[in-house]
Design a protein around this motif. Structure first.
Motif, short mmCIF file in Angstrom:
data_model
loop_
_atom_site.label_atom_id
_atom_site.label_comp_id
_atom_site.label_asym_id
_atom_site.label_seq_id
_atom_site.Cartn_x
_atom_site.Cartn_y
_atom_site.Cartn_z
N SER A 126 0.89 -1.10 -0.09
CA SER A 126 -0.21 -0.03 0.08
C SER A 126 0.88 1.28 0.09
CB SER A 126 -0.92 -0.12 1.35
OG SER A 126 -1.75 -1.00 1.15
N TYR B 232 3.63 9.14 7.75
CA TYR B 232 2.78 7.90 7.14
C TYR B 232 1.32 8.22 7.05
CZ TYR B 232 6.67 5.08 8.59
OH TYR B 232 8.01 4.41 8.44
N GLY C 191 -1.04 5.67 7.08
CA GLY C 191 -1.72 4.77 7.86
C GLY C 191 -2.41 3.56 6.88
N LEU C 192 -1.79 3.29 5.92
CA LEU C 192 -2.19 2.62 4.78
C LEU C 192 -2.14 1.05 5.33
CD1 LEU C 192 -0.89 4.29 1.62
CD2 LEU C 192 -3.28 4.47 2.45
N PRO C 193 -2.75 0.08 4.98
CA PRO C 193 -2.54 -1.51 5.40
C PRO C 193 -1.45 -1.68 4.34
CG PRO C 193 -4.50 -1.03 3.76
CD PRO C 193 -4.12 0.24 4.14
N THR C 194 -0.77 -2.94 5.15
CA THR C 194 0.39 -3.67 4.70
C THR C 194 0.05 -4.20 3.29
OG1 THR C 194 1.16 -3.97 6.62
CG2 THR C 194 2.25 -5.06 4.99
N SER D 45 -2.86 -4.16 0.33
CA SER D 45 -3.99 -3.42 -0.44
C SER D 45 -4.78 -4.43 -0.82
CB SER D 45 -3.33 -2.40 -1.42
OG SER D 45 -3.02 -3.37 -2.66
N TRP E 147 -3.89 -8.44 -2.20
CA TRP E 147 -4.68 -9.85 -1.94
C TRP E 147 -5.21 -10.64 -3.13
CZ3 TRP E 147 -4.14 -11.91 2.64
CH2 TRP E 147 -4.04 -11.29 3.77
N ASN F 221 5.55 -3.51 8.60
CA ASN F 221 6.06 -2.80 9.76
C ASN F 221 5.78 -3.47 11.13
OD1 ASN F 221 6.43 -0.38 8.37
ND2 ASN F 221 4.44 0.09 7.92
N ASN G 154 2.40 -8.95 12.96
CA ASN G 154 1.03 -9.46 12.82
C ASN G 154 0.66 -9.51 11.16
OD1 ASN G 154 0.45 -9.49 15.48
ND2 ASN G 154 -0.19 -7.40 15.74
N SER G 155 1.05 -8.64 10.44
CA SER G 155 0.70 -8.51 9.23
C SER G 155 1.29 -9.84 8.48
CB SER G 155 1.37 -7.26 8.38
OG SER G 155 2.70 -7.34 8.49
N ASN H 80 -0.85 -12.82 9.51
CA ASN H 80 -1.88 -12.73 8.89
C ASN H 80 -2.08 -13.54 7.56
OD1 ASN H 80 -3.39 -11.52 11.23
ND2 ASN H 80 -3.12 -9.53 10.38
#
Length: 574
Positions: free
Chosen positions: A159, A257, A259-262, A264, A268, A288, A291-292, A295
């Motif tokens: 992202s 930053y 705050g975009l998700p790792t 996009s 996915w 970052n 957790n990413s 997931n």
């Protein structure tokens, strides 16, 4: 653990007084005296009541013949290198090539594979999924029909904010003092001095006076006016503006930053594409936190019947601040020095690279050094001497792999660039051997369970034996590749031939330093496995009388319900 020795080993150890270990196996010291390694074999108490039997044998007895009709899955490049250079001449640093328009034909891919490409990287920032699918299938075709063994990696876009259009069909020069408008508005055609961004909220929180950096420093602008959601910017540092260039905003020397998700929505979809095409690795951009990574791994385990390894790309300041947790969560690391150099002062990049490489080896995760290794070879047929020194330093640090980006994807001399990596890495590995640099490596304990600690200690001792005995090769018989990886972590002098019946493990080991993975149908009879594989290699003329191999196995016999049998053997080929 009891290790027996005959007169030959005693003579070798007598000549090698440096073979001393202060290691402990479950609290018991491992000692060496008079050429005999000793640690009493005993029952080990644990919740699972695991008993461990490990033995090392050295003998000159011939190997009994074993009739097989199994084809040894030997990579044709490794086979050629072994014939030409012998065991100790095999290159151990793995090579990754980014595939692009300059090298996407079947013929070009074959030339790269023949030149030593271990992993083909596909950057999902560029080209269509149909284009990527075609490349993946060409690589698999070469593997199946030509005997290559090239793994496939896709690299997510992440992202990030990038340019959709900058008013020119290709690259354009941003001159100092020129004024440009950056907008997320969609319009037909091109407008001079107008840059269209891909993300509608790209200007949120941006203030007059903030710095806008293009592609990690290719060009720089100062925000001089906000016009609604648009930004009017003045060029302060001229440079090239490439298609799909990345944008980043800075204030007071710190990145702003959004705050975009790792991952996009597009990422996915690209992950699903990778699953459907059976890729071996997914490199995750702009990670970052751990957790990413977790997931994505959870998603892949539910989505794919194949074990796809996840590599985290270290390219932000935040990823460095949470480096250890990211490395532990991932299956490997890519040091993306280009984007990392935007957030970290240039003079700190060498030490950051070395620290990341060392941590990855300590935690037993493969690490790829990427970005601008031979950047000049995008246009020039020979590298600069500084680039050669840079590559040499990465090899000296024992990085698992080196990666070409634009050099192979869009460069004029991709195959030459690959040959430079091969030549330099081979020479530096030889120098490290001559200087006995591996002896200075120290590893912390990884295992938390009894069986893990045992496997780790056996591999540590096996490599120490292999180095001091001067064996020609290490053969490891492994179910899922863990023991081959633990051997690689110690960076032994001889190459590691990893025999496994798990194709997923074979493809993953293709990224591990010094490991030559081979797909073989293994049984629970270790002696039968040894005889079978040595006979197959001898049939191909790649092993000869007098060669000495050290053999390690983590395979458990089916009849050993509560016992883990792990063995070390040393055999001389007669």
């Amino acid at each position: 653990m009891a290790v027996s020795s005959d007169s030959m080993l005693q003579k070798v150890f007598a000549k090698s007084p440096t073979f001393v270990s202060n290691k402990k196996v479950l609290g018991k010291s491992l000692g060496i005296s008079g050429g005999v390694i000793s640690c009493n074999e005993r029952k080990l108490k644990s919740e699972d009541k695991i008993a461990v039997k490990a033995s090392a044998e050295a003998g000159l007895k011939g190997l009994k013949s074993y009739e097989v009709n199994l084809d040894l899955g030997f990579d044709v490049v490794a086979e050629r290198e072994l014939r030409e250079k012998g065991f100790l001449g095999i290159r151990k640093t793995k090579l990754v090539c980014t595939i692009g328009p300059a090298c996407c034909s079947l013929e070009d891919l074959e030339r790269l594979a023949m030149g030593g490409m271990n992993v083909a990287r596909l950057n999902m920032c560029h080209n269509t999924r149909e284009w990527h699918r075609d490349v993946i299938r060409k690589i698999k075709k070469l593997n199946e029909e030509k005997g290559f063994f090239v793994s496939v990696m896709i690299d997510t876009e992440g992202s990030l904010i990038h340019v959709v259009d900058h008013g020119a069909p290709s690259s354009i020069k941003a001159e100092e003092g020129s004024v440009w408008v950056f907008t997320a508005k969609k319009f037909e055609g091109s407008r001079p001095f107008t840059v269209q961004a891909n993300y509608e909220g790209y200007s949120e929180g941006i203030m007059v006076g903030d710095e806008l950096v293009i592609d990690g420093g290719m060009a720089k602008f100062e925000v001089v006016e906000r016009m609604g959601n648009d930004l009017r910017c003045k060029c302060t540092d001229p440079g090239l503006f490439l298609p799909l260039a990345k944008l980043s905003f800075w204030r007071d020397g710190k990145l702003s930053y959004h705050g975009l998700p790792t991952l996009s929505i597009k990422d996915w979809a690209d992950v699903d594409f990778g699953v459907s095409e059976g890729v071996d690795f997914i490199a995750m951009s702009f990670v970052n936190d751990a957790n990413s990574v977790k997931n994505l791994k959870n998603y892949l385990s539910a989505k794919s019947s194949k074990l796809i390894r996840v590599l985290a790309k270290i390219e932000t300041l935040e990823s460095l601040q949470k480096l250890e947790e990211i490395v532990e969560a991932s299956d490997g690391i890519m040091v993306a020095r280009g984007d990392l150099g935007v957030e970290v002062p240039l003079e700190q990049i060498p030490t950051v690279q070395e620290d990341v490489t060392r941590l990855c080896r300590q935690l037993n995760k493969p690490v790829i050094i990427a970005s601008q290794l031979l950047e000049s070879m995008v246009e020039c047929p020979t590298p600069t001497r500084a680039e050669v020194a840079d590559v040499s330093e990465a090899v000296r640090q024992y990085a698992d792999a080196l990666m070409l980006s634009g050099e192979s994807a869009i460069g004029l001399h991709g195959q030459k660039a690959l040959s430079v990596l091969q030549m330099v890495s081979s020479r530096m590995e030889l120098w490290s051997h001559e200087e006995n640099r591996q002896s200075a490596l120290h590893n912390s304990q990884l295992g938390n369970t009894l069986s893990d600690c045992i496997a780790e200690e056996i591999c540590n001792c096996a490599v120490q034996m292999a180095n001091n005995l001067g064996v020609d090769a290490i053969f490891v018989y492994t179910k899922h590749g863990e023991m081959a990886s633990l051997l690689s972590r110690n960076r032994p002098y001889p190459p590691i031939f990893a025999f496994t019946s798990d194709n997923n493990a074979r493809m993953a080991l293709n990224l591990q330093w010094g490991v030559i993975p081979l797909l073989v149908d293994l049984s629970d009879d270790i002696e039968a496995n040894i005889s079978k594989t040595i006979d197959l290699i001898r049939t191909k003329g790649m092993i000869k009388e007098g060669d000495v191999v050290l053999l390690v196995s983590d395979l458990t016999p089916t009849h050993a319900t509560s016992t883990t049998f792990q063995s070390i053997q040393v055999k001389t080929i007669v």
